[in-house]
Design a protein around this motif. Structure first.
Motif, PDB file in Angstrom:
ATOM      1  N   ARG A 147       0.603  -1.289  -0.460  1.00 12.31           N
ATOM      2  CA  ARG A 147       0.084  -0.282  -0.386  1.00 12.31           C
ATOM      3  C   ARG A 147       0.571   1.155  -0.144  1.00 12.31           C
ATOM      4  O   ARG A 147       1.711   1.257   0.927  1.00 12.31           O
ATOM      5  CB  ARG A 147      -0.765  -0.272   1.178  1.00 12.31           C
ATOM      6  CG  ARG A 147      -1.791  -0.996   1.419  1.00 12.31           C
ATOM      7  CD  ARG A 147      -2.893  -0.457   2.302  1.00 12.31           C
ATOM      8  NE  ARG A 147      -1.922  -1.043   3.462  1.00 12.31           N
ATOM      9  CZ  ARG A 147      -2.094  -1.309   4.915  1.00 12.31           C
ATOM     10  NH1 ARG A 147      -3.274   0.004   4.972  1.00 12.31           N
ATOM     11  NH2 ARG A 147      -1.720  -1.175   6.004  1.00 12.31           N
ATOM     12  N   ILE A 201       1.015   5.704   0.390  1.00  8.89           N
ATOM     13  CA  ILE A 201       0.105   6.171   0.404  1.00  8.89           C
ATOM     14  C   ILE A 201       0.600   7.947  -0.091  1.00  8.89           C
ATOM     15  O   ILE A 201       1.639   7.808   0.675  1.00  8.89           O
ATOM     16  CB  ILE A 201      -0.252   7.032   2.578  1.00  8.89           C
ATOM     17  CG1 ILE A 201      -1.098   5.475   2.840  1.00  8.89           C
ATOM     18  CG2 ILE A 201      -0.598   8.158   2.681  1.00  8.89           C
ATOM     19  CD1 ILE A 201      -0.850   5.781   3.739  1.00  8.89           C
ATOM     20  N   ASN A 246      -0.673  13.286  -4.874  1.00 10.10           N
ATOM     21  CA  ASN A 246      -0.810  12.173  -5.617  1.00 10.10           C
ATOM     22  C   ASN A 246       1.198  11.717  -5.721  1.00 10.10           C
ATOM     23  O   ASN A 246       1.896  12.123  -5.060  1.00 10.10           O
ATOM     24  CB  ASN A 246      -0.996  12.318  -7.106  1.00 10.10           C
ATOM     25  CG  ASN A 246      -2.488  11.999  -7.844  1.00 10.10           C
ATOM     26  OD1 ASN A 246      -2.535  11.837  -6.773  1.00 10.10           O
ATOM     27  ND2 ASN A 246      -2.968  13.864  -7.530  1.00 10.10           N
ATOM     28  N   TYR A 297      -3.207   2.312  -4.091  1.00  7.69           N
ATOM     29  CA  TYR A 297      -2.593   3.411  -3.522  1.00  7.69           C
ATOM     30  C   TYR A 297      -3.641   4.259  -3.540  1.00  7.69           C
ATOM     31  O   TYR A 297      -4.421   4.303  -4.057  1.00  7.69           O
ATOM     32  CB  TYR A 297      -1.332   3.984  -4.805  1.00  7.69           C
ATOM     33  CG  TYR A 297      -1.492   3.881  -5.847  1.00  7.69           C
ATOM     34  CD1 TYR A 297      -2.098   2.557  -6.981  1.00  7.69           C
ATOM     35  CD2 TYR A 297      -2.095   4.884  -6.767  1.00  7.69           C
ATOM     36  CE1 TYR A 297      -2.633   2.176  -8.229  1.00  7.69           C
ATOM     37  CE2 TYR A 297      -2.847   5.114  -8.191  1.00  7.69           C
ATOM     38  CZ  TYR A 297      -2.721   3.999  -8.741  1.00  7.69           C
ATOM     39  OH  TYR A 297      -3.291   3.362  -9.995  1.00  7.69           O
ATOM     40  N   LEU A 298      -3.234   5.069  -3.510  1.00  9.90           N
ATOM     41  CA  LEU A 298      -3.935   6.527  -2.747  1.00  9.90           C
ATOM     42  C   LEU A 298      -4.038   7.532  -3.907  1.00  9.90           C
ATOM     43  O   LEU A 298      -2.390   8.278  -4.511  1.00  9.90           O
ATOM     44  CB  LEU A 298      -4.513   7.153  -1.958  1.00  9.90           C
ATOM     45  CG  LEU A 298      -4.651   6.302   0.002  1.00  9.90           C
ATOM     46  CD1 LEU A 298      -4.702   7.094   1.121  1.00  9.90           C
ATOM     47  CD2 LEU A 298      -5.518   4.895  -0.997  1.00  9.90           C
ATOM     48  N   GLU A 299      -4.580   8.221  -4.103  1.00  6.56           N
ATOM     49  CA  GLU A 299      -4.709   9.593  -4.669  1.00  6.56           C
ATOM     50  C   GLU A 299      -5.339  10.141  -4.178  1.00  6.56           C
ATOM     51  O   GLU A 299      -7.037  10.211  -4.029  1.00  6.56           O
ATOM     52  CB  GLU A 299      -5.440   9.547  -6.181  1.00  6.56           C
ATOM     53  CG  GLU A 299      -4.599   8.756  -7.501  1.00  6.56           C
ATOM     54  CD  GLU A 299      -4.983   8.843  -8.766  1.00  6.56           C
ATOM     55  OE1 GLU A 299      -3.828   8.291  -9.553  1.00  6.56           O
ATOM     56  OE2 GLU A 299      -6.206   8.490  -9.221  1.00  6.56           O
ATOM     57  N   ARG A 300      -4.807  11.991  -3.819  1.00 11.13           N
ATOM     58  CA  ARG A 300      -6.255  13.119  -3.382  1.00 11.13           C
ATOM     59  C   ARG A 300      -6.375  14.166  -3.960  1.00 11.13           C
ATOM     60  O   ARG A 300      -5.803  14.132  -4.694  1.00 11.13           O
ATOM     61  CB  ARG A 300      -5.489  13.149  -2.368  1.00 11.13           C
ATOM     62  CG  ARG A 300      -5.323  12.239  -0.758  1.00 11.13           C
ATOM     63  CD  ARG A 300      -4.096  13.926  -0.021  1.00 11.13           C
ATOM     64  NE  ARG A 300      -3.045  12.560   0.414  1.00 11.13           N
ATOM     65  CZ  ARG A 300      -3.081  11.468   1.491  1.00 11.13           C
ATOM     66  NH1 ARG A 300      -4.334  11.225   2.241  1.00 11.13           N
ATOM     67  NH2 ARG A 300      -2.052  10.885   1.981  1.00 11.13           N
ATOM     68  N   GLN A 359      -7.711  18.214   1.678  1.00 16.62           N
ATOM     69  CA  GLN A 359      -7.934  17.272   0.741  1.00 16.62           C
ATOM     70  C   GLN A 359     -10.064  17.147   0.716  1.00 16.62           C
ATOM     71  O   GLN A 359     -10.107  17.094   1.611  1.00 16.62           O
ATOM     72  CB  GLN A 359      -7.543  15.611   1.656  1.00 16.62           C
ATOM     73  CG  GLN A 359      -7.931  14.518   1.415  1.00 16.62           C
ATOM     74  CD  GLN A 359      -8.110  13.327   1.525  1.00 16.62           C
ATOM     75  OE1 GLN A 359      -6.898  13.110   1.960  1.00 16.62           O
ATOM     76  NE2 GLN A 359      -8.428  12.875   2.112  1.00 16.62           N
ATOM     77  N   LEU A 407     -10.574  11.287  -2.189  1.00 18.20           N
ATOM     78  CA  LEU A 407      -9.725   9.994  -2.097  1.00 18.20           C
ATOM     79  C   LEU A 407      -9.582   9.068  -2.683  1.00 18.20           C
ATOM     80  O   LEU A 407     -11.012   8.811  -2.235  1.00 18.20           O
ATOM     81  CB  LEU A 407      -9.344  10.272   0.012  1.00 18.20           C
ATOM     82  CG  LEU A 407      -8.579   9.322  -0.140  1.00 18.20           C
ATOM     83  CD1 LEU A 407      -7.094   9.828   0.126  1.00 18.20           C
ATOM     84  CD2 LEU A 407      -8.769   8.380   1.764  1.00 18.20           C
ATOM     85  N   LYS A 408      -9.141   8.347  -3.611  1.00 11.66           N
ATOM     86  CA  LYS A 408      -9.428   7.338  -4.136  1.00 11.66           C
ATOM     87  C   LYS A 408      -8.360   6.644  -3.931  1.00 11.66           C
ATOM     88  O   LYS A 408      -7.334   6.778  -4.080  1.00 11.66           O
ATOM     89  CB  LYS A 408      -9.308   7.846  -5.864  1.00 11.66           C
ATOM     90  CG  LYS A 408     -10.363   6.764  -7.071  1.00 11.66           C
ATOM     91  CD  LYS A 408      -9.633   7.613  -8.237  1.00 11.66           C
ATOM     92  CE  LYS A 408     -10.810   6.456  -9.059  1.00 11.66           C
ATOM     93  NZ  LYS A 408     -10.420   7.752  -9.866  1.00 11.66           N
ATOM     94  N   GLU A 409      -8.863   5.472  -3.755  1.00 14.31           N
ATOM     95  CA  GLU A 409      -8.393   4.263  -3.340  1.00 14.31           C
ATOM     96  C   GLU A 409      -8.332   3.425  -5.136  1.00 14.31           C
ATOM     97  O   GLU A 409      -9.244   3.290  -5.413  1.00 14.31           O
ATOM     98  CB  GLU A 409      -8.116   3.160  -3.377  1.00 14.31           C
ATOM     99  CG  GLU A 409      -7.438   1.913  -2.102  1.00 14.31           C
ATOM    100  CD  GLU A 409      -8.428   1.124  -1.041  1.00 14.31           C
ATOM    101  OE1 GLU A 409      -8.706   0.784  -1.026  1.00 14.31           O
ATOM    102  OE2 GLU A 409      -7.457   1.151  -0.265  1.00 14.31           O
ATOM    103  N   ASP A 444     -13.196   2.218  -5.581  1.00 16.85           N
ATOM    104  CA  ASP A 444     -12.096   1.037  -5.623  1.00 16.85           C
ATOM    105  C   ASP A 444     -12.170   0.783  -7.086  1.00 16.85           C
ATOM    106  O   ASP A 444     -12.806   0.800  -7.985  1.00 16.85           O
ATOM    107  CB  ASP A 444     -11.732  -0.020  -5.181  1.00 16.85           C
ATOM    108  CG  ASP A 444     -11.917   0.333  -3.798  1.00 16.85           C
ATOM    109  OD1 ASP A 444     -11.740   1.529  -3.366  1.00 16.85           O
ATOM    110  OD2 ASP A 444     -12.489  -0.695  -3.099  1.00 16.85           O
TER     111      ASP A 444
END
Ligand code: SF4
Ligand code: SF4
Length: 164
Positions: free
Chosen positions: A91, A93, A98, A120-123, A130, A133-135, A155
């Motif tokens: 994972r 972050i 990004n 991984y996360l994208e903000r 923020q 937030l997208k996973e 997701d």
């Protein structure tokens, strides 16, 4: 880890708020209210979670993550502490909105080499805060198929293209 020569050193990515933690009011873009110019203002009494117990993968796995991949330099706080069926899961972050493209590519290769899922996360940040937030996840085809059976909100999953 007693034999691990690595320390956080100049990295303060955790305290900067990129690891969200409600108990400390840690929020992306705002940082921990206990931070001071000299470091943690409550260092002796800082809580167990997340302050004392959290160690990122860069800290835990010096043989796998190069020195230059320290989170404040790579832009990614990595964690390899969960399993998805038979796989360890990577994972990542972002430190910021990004993960920088070159770090993302490196992490993708890390995951491909080990055939493990990469989440991984994208903000989206607005005004330093923020707002979304997208996973996202990439992984072996079987992983993607398993996740499709029970996807989380927002997701998106793909299978790896198997490469020689
Ligand atoms: S991200 Fe890793 S190296 Fe940086 S402060 Fe947190 S645990 Fe330490
Ligand atoms: S309490 Fe201290 S160690 Fe914990 S996140 Fe805040 S500044 Fe960092």
């Amino acid at each position: 880890m007693t034999n691990n020569p690595r320390t956080c050193g100049g990295c303060t990515a955790c305290c900067d708020g990129w690891l969200t933690d409600k108990s400390l009011n840690l929020e992306p873009g705002s940082g921990c209210p206990n931070r001071t110019a000299e470091g943690c203002g409550i260092y002796e009494t800082r809580p167990e979670k997340p302050c004392r117990s959290f160690t990122c993968a860069w800290l835990q796995r010096p043989d796998e993550f190069p020195e230059a991949f320290r989170p404040d330099q790579s832009g990614a706080i990595c964690i390899v502490d969960r399993d998805w069926q038979q796989w360890k899961v990577l994972r990542a972050i972002p430190v910021g909105a990004n993960i920088p493209p070159e770090s993302h590519e490196w992490l993708l290769q890390y995951a491909k080499d080990r055939q493990i899922p990469y989440i991984y996360l994208e903000r989206r940040m607005e005004g330093g805060r923020q707002v979304h937030l997208k996973e996202q996840a990439l992984g072996p085809v079987q992983f993607a198929e398993d996740v499709k059976k029970a996807p989380g909100l927002n997701d998106t999953f793909w299978g790896f293209v198997q490469e020689e």
